[in-house]
Design a protein around this motif. Sequence first.
Motif, PDB file in Angstrom:
ATOM      1  N   LYS A   1       0.828  -1.206   0.000  1.00 24.71           N
ATOM      2  CA  LYS A   1       0.000   0.000   0.000  1.00 24.71           C
ATOM      3  C   LYS A   1       0.864   1.259   0.000  1.00 24.71           C
ATOM      4  N   SER A   2       1.940   1.242   0.751  1.00 21.72           N
ATOM      5  CA  SER A   2       2.848   2.396   0.790  1.00 21.72           C
ATOM      6  C   SER A   2       3.488   2.636  -0.570  1.00 21.72           C
ATOM      7  N   ALA A   3       3.850   1.564  -1.258  1.00 24.39           N
ATOM      8  CA  ALA A   3       4.459   1.687  -2.582  1.00 24.39           C
ATOM      9  C   ALA A   3       3.475   2.292  -3.578  1.00 24.39           C
ATOM     10  N   VAL A   4       2.230   1.846  -3.532  1.00 23.72           N
ATOM     11  CA  VAL A   4       1.207   2.399  -4.430  1.00 23.72           C
ATOM     12  C   VAL A   4       1.053   3.892  -4.170  1.00 23.72           C
ATOM     13  N   ARG A   5       1.016   4.286  -2.902  1.00 24.82           N
ATOM     14  CA  ARG A   5       0.900   5.712  -2.573  1.00 24.82           C
ATOM     15  C   ARG A   5       2.140   6.488  -3.017  1.00 24.82           C
ATOM     16  N   ALA A   6       3.307   5.891  -2.873  1.00 29.20           N
ATOM     17  CA  ALA A   6       4.559   6.587  -3.193  1.00 29.20           C
ATOM     18  C   ALA A   6       4.704   6.863  -4.687  1.00 29.20           C
ATOM     19  N   ILE A   7       4.350   5.889  -5.507  1.00 24.54           N
ATOM     20  CA  ILE A   7       4.562   6.068  -6.952  1.00 24.54           C
ATOM     21  C   ILE A   7       3.285   6.426  -7.704  1.00 24.54           C
ATOM     22  N   HIS A   8       2.163   6.474  -7.001  1.00 22.07           N
ATOM     23  CA  HIS A   8       0.879   6.833  -7.605  1.00 22.07           C
ATOM     24  C   HIS A   8       0.555   5.961  -8.809  1.00 22.07           C
ATOM     25  N   SER A   9       0.807   4.664  -8.646  1.00 21.81           N
ATOM     26  CA  SER A   9       0.529   3.725  -9.736  1.00 21.81           C
ATOM     27  C   SER A   9       0.177   2.361  -9.154  1.00 21.81           C
ATOM     28  N   MET A  10      -0.676   1.638  -9.863  1.00 18.11           N
ATOM     29  CA  MET A  10      -1.016   0.274  -9.478  1.00 18.11           C
ATOM     30  C   MET A  10      -0.538  -0.711 -10.543  1.00 18.11           C
TER      31      MET A  10
END
Length: 67
Positions: A38-47
């Motif tokens: 979840k943190s990675a998705v928030r950090a890079i704004h991509s799924m």
Amino acid sequence: MENQNHPSIPQSELVEIADEQERNYWAAKLGVSCETLKSAVRAIHSMEFSRLKEYLSIKKVTSSSSF
């Protein structure tokens, strides 16, 4: 639901984190915790799976090399 922002990305390559089972699947596939995912998705704004995989591998390398 069709992804309007990335029409060229196949739906199977998009990481779904809203559903707990999906989040657990993708976290396991990427070798990280659900919170890290979840943190990675928030950090890079991509799924997008490939972008998340790249980000997490870079993050893993930089955290291993720190003292």
